[in-house]
Design an enzyme around this catalytic site. Structure first.
Site, PDB file in Angstrom:
ATOM      1  N   TYR A 151       0.861  -1.187   0.000  1.00 31.95           N
ATOM      2  CA  TYR A 151       0.000   0.000   0.000  1.00 31.95           C
ATOM      3  C   TYR A 151       0.893   1.231   0.000  1.00 31.95           C
ATOM      4  O   TYR A 151       1.820   1.331   0.805  1.00 31.95           O
ATOM      5  CB  TYR A 151      -0.880  -0.004   1.246  1.00 31.95           C
ATOM      6  CG  TYR A 151      -1.767   1.219   1.393  1.00 31.95           C
ATOM      7  CD1 TYR A 151      -2.804   1.462   0.500  1.00 31.95           C
ATOM      8  CD2 TYR A 151      -1.569   2.115   2.436  1.00 31.95           C
ATOM      9  CE1 TYR A 151      -3.631   2.576   0.639  1.00 31.95           C
ATOM     10  CE2 TYR A 151      -2.385   3.236   2.587  1.00 31.95           C
ATOM     11  CZ  TYR A 151      -3.413   3.462   1.683  1.00 31.95           C
ATOM     12  OH  TYR A 151      -4.222   4.562   1.832  1.00 31.95           O
ATOM     13  N   ASP A 246       9.274   2.471  -0.077  1.00 29.69           N
ATOM     14  CA  ASP A 246       8.238   3.187   0.662  1.00 29.69           C
ATOM     15  C   ASP A 246       8.391   2.809   2.128  1.00 29.69           C
ATOM     16  O   ASP A 246       7.930   1.751   2.563  1.00 29.69           O
ATOM     17  CB  ASP A 246       6.854   2.806   0.130  1.00 29.69           C
ATOM     18  CG  ASP A 246       5.736   3.497   0.911  1.00 29.69           C
ATOM     19  OD1 ASP A 246       6.044   4.157   1.927  1.00 29.69           O
ATOM     20  OD2 ASP A 246       4.569   3.357   0.511  1.00 29.69           O
ATOM     21  N   LYS A 274       4.403   9.004   8.827  1.00 27.35           N
ATOM     22  CA  LYS A 274       4.053   8.433  10.134  1.00 27.35           C
ATOM     23  C   LYS A 274       5.002   8.862  11.267  1.00 27.35           C
ATOM     24  O   LYS A 274       4.887   9.983  11.734  1.00 27.35           O
ATOM     25  CB  LYS A 274       3.890   6.918  10.000  1.00 27.35           C
ATOM     26  CG  LYS A 274       2.734   6.610   9.014  1.00 27.35           C
ATOM     27  CD  LYS A 274       2.178   5.224   9.063  1.00 27.35           C
ATOM     28  CE  LYS A 274       0.873   5.164   8.279  1.00 27.35           C
ATOM     29  NZ  LYS A 274       0.868   4.373   7.074  1.00 27.35           N
TER      30      LYS A 274
HETATM   31  C1  LIG Z   1       0.320   4.802   5.695  1.00 31.34           C
HETATM   32  C2  LIG Z   1       1.115   4.500   4.475  1.00 31.34           C
HETATM   33  C3  LIG Z   1       1.082   5.337   3.354  1.00 31.34           C
HETATM   34  C4  LIG Z   1       0.146   6.501   3.247  1.00 31.34           C
HETATM   35  O1  LIG Z   1       0.415   7.474   4.194  1.00 31.34           O
HETATM   36  P1  LIG Z   1      -0.762   8.539   4.545  1.00 31.34           P
HETATM   37  O2  LIG Z   1      -0.092   9.467   5.497  1.00 31.34           O
HETATM   38  O3  LIG Z   1      -1.862   7.722   5.144  1.00 31.34           O
HETATM   39  O4  LIG Z   1      -1.149   9.187   3.281  1.00 31.34           O
HETATM   40  C5  LIG Z   1       1.920   5.051   2.303  1.00 31.34           C
HETATM   41  N1  LIG Z   1       2.750   3.997   2.340  1.00 31.34           N
HETATM   42  C6  LIG Z   1       2.806   3.165   3.405  1.00 31.34           C
HETATM   43  C7  LIG Z   1       3.765   2.028   3.398  1.00 31.34           C
HETATM   44  C8  LIG Z   1       1.985   3.384   4.502  1.00 31.34           C
HETATM   45  O5  LIG Z   1       2.023   2.535   5.524  1.00 31.34           O
END
Ligand SMILES: *Cc1c(COP(=O)(O)O)cnc(C)c1O
Length: 439
Positions: A151, A246, A274
């Site tokens: 994701y 990511d 995060k």
């Molecule tokens: C949470 C997440 C996102 C998206 O971040 P948001 O701040 O919710 O837009 C993208 N990549 C990964 C791996 C994530 O865990």
């Protein structure tokens, strides 16, 4: 699961949810919060402190969601509150460079092995969206390869076979994303070298980059096979494509420098989010200086943000990261993670249920399957009814795990041996209840 087994929110939560549903689609501002994949209705939060969260009906719970990852020090840590308060007195937003941005950029470059230059944004979604734009702008190519179950936020072109809330919809692809937007996105199973080789054999000269969660943590918690990262590093280099980690979830979480520090692989670009924001809305992307310099105003890849580098967000993030370093937070999280893992394994052993359990540092996932889990297809074999029963039992007994089998759990530095001990007691009776062992 039967109705009487499900968690029933208190009257104040129920009242708020009814009002919310009138004015917010589904009553929530992000889909997983609606409890759709486990059934039932959510509770509303009054406040949170340390490893605990209190709902508006006065119930207290030990929290393993940690606002989906950011709360690595636990909820409402003094250092973060103080930093935000101090910063706010100077002004909450300027839209002009401020000193916090420089300090944050220096810290990120210092901590994250691959990052020589970084730009701050407001969410993880913006970070991955911008990283793939940079990859395309830098290489002059179009295609992006992603993995099933990874994701990367709700970026149009990456909402293909995506994890997290997108899985709970039962329809991994979102309506409202034109086929043309994803035409340049190739999707292959995680850990599948042959599929990656085949994608490069066919599209190698138009491949801008490969994006992955180096430890996929939005479809449970999947771990790479030995050598998988090395293989991706090699094939992207061979074809002149960029390797994009990511690390929105794993960055500053599994180690100071994220997965790349643990495995010793240097990606070309990294998306962050995060933990880096200390609970405020933040994302970041960075990497090799020559690649990042394609961004405007130096280069011709446009990217911008009214609130990017916001002083409150920078102050919160800096305070959290420096505190992690000061208290030796990563070693502490590993200790607590070992306690949880040892406890869970001994419970599984005792009740004779051979469920698959994955953990890296403070991130963990219990899969309701006895089969090994290496990719999304394996994750989907989990028994979702059993998970829902486990979730509701735990929630009713004071432990809040994520309301979806596709999410990892998070331990914070504010958890302690007693909280984890209490959690293990609940986990044991929850599992016994779900598998009908003596309860
Ligand atoms: C949470 C997440 C996102 C998206 O971040 P948001 O701040 O919710 O837009 C993208 N990549 C990964 C791996 C994530 O865990």
């Amino acid at each position: 699961m039967s109705k009487q087994e499900a968690f029933i929110p208190g009257p104040r939560s129920a009242e708020l949810f009814t009002a919310a549903k009138n004015r917010i689609p589904g009553g929530v501002n992000s889909p997983v919060r609606a409890f759709r994949s486990v059934g039932g209705d959510p509770f509303f939060v009054d406040r949170a402190k340390g490893c605990r969260i209190w709902d508006v009906d006065g119930n207290e719970r030990i929290d393993y969601v940690g606002t989906w990852g950011p709360a690595i020090l636990g909820h409402a840590p003094e250092v973060v509150i103080d930093a935000v308060t101090e910063a706010a007195k100077q002004g909450v937003s300027f839209g002009i460079p401020n000193p916090y941005e420089v300090e944050m950029a220096e810290l990120v470059c210092d901590w994250v092995p691959s990052v020589e230059k970084v730009r701050m944004v407001n969410s993880g979604t913006e970070a991955t969206m911008s990283a793939i734009r940079v990859a395309r702008g830098f290489t002059g190519r179009n295609k992006i390869l992603k993995f099933e179950g990874c994701y990367h936020g709700h970026v149009d072109s990456l909402l293909v076979a995506a994890g997290s809330g997108a899985l709970n919809q039962g329809t991994p692809n979102s309506a409202g994303v034109p086929a043309g937007f994803v035409a340049e996105t190739l999707v292959v199973p995680f850990n599948d070298r042959e599929a990656v080789e085949a994608a490069f054999a066919e599209h190698g000269d138009d491949m801008a980059g490969v994006i992955l969660e180096p430890y996929p943590a939005n479809a449970g918690l999947i771990l790479p096979d030995d050598g998988f990262h090395e293989f991706l590093r090699e094939i992207t280099t061979r074809y002149g494509a960029l390797l994009i980690f990511d690390e929105v979830m794993t960055g500053f979480r599994v180690a100071k420098g994220g997965v790349q520090e643990l495995v010793g692989i240097i990606p070309d670009l990294t998306a962050m989010g995060k933990v880096i924001g200390g609970g405020l809305p933040v994302g970041a992307f960075g990497g090799r200086a020559d690649i990042m310099d394609v961004l405007a105003p130096l280069g011709d890849v446009y990217q911008a943000g009214t609130l990017s580098g916001n002083p409150l967000a920078m102050a919160a993030g800096l305070a959290q990261l420096k505190e992690m370093e000061r208290i030796g937070g990563y070693a502490r999280l590993e200790q607590l993670g070992v306690q949880l893992e040892t406890g869970v394994r001994s419970i599984l052993n005792e009740i004779g249920e051979d469920l698959t359990f994955h953990r890296v540092g403070s991130m963990f996932c219990l899969f309701f399957t006895d089969q090994p889990v290496r990719n999304l297809q394996d994750v989907m074999r989990g028994n979702s009814e059993a998970f829902a029963g486990f979730f509701h039992y735990s929630l009713k007994n004071g432990v809040y795990f994520a309301p979806s089998a596709f999410e990892a759990g998070f331990i914070s530095c504010a958890h302690d041996e007693v909280a984890i001990g209490n959690t293990l007691e609940v986990v044991e009776s929850a599992l016994k209840s779900v598998f009908r062992h003596g309860i």
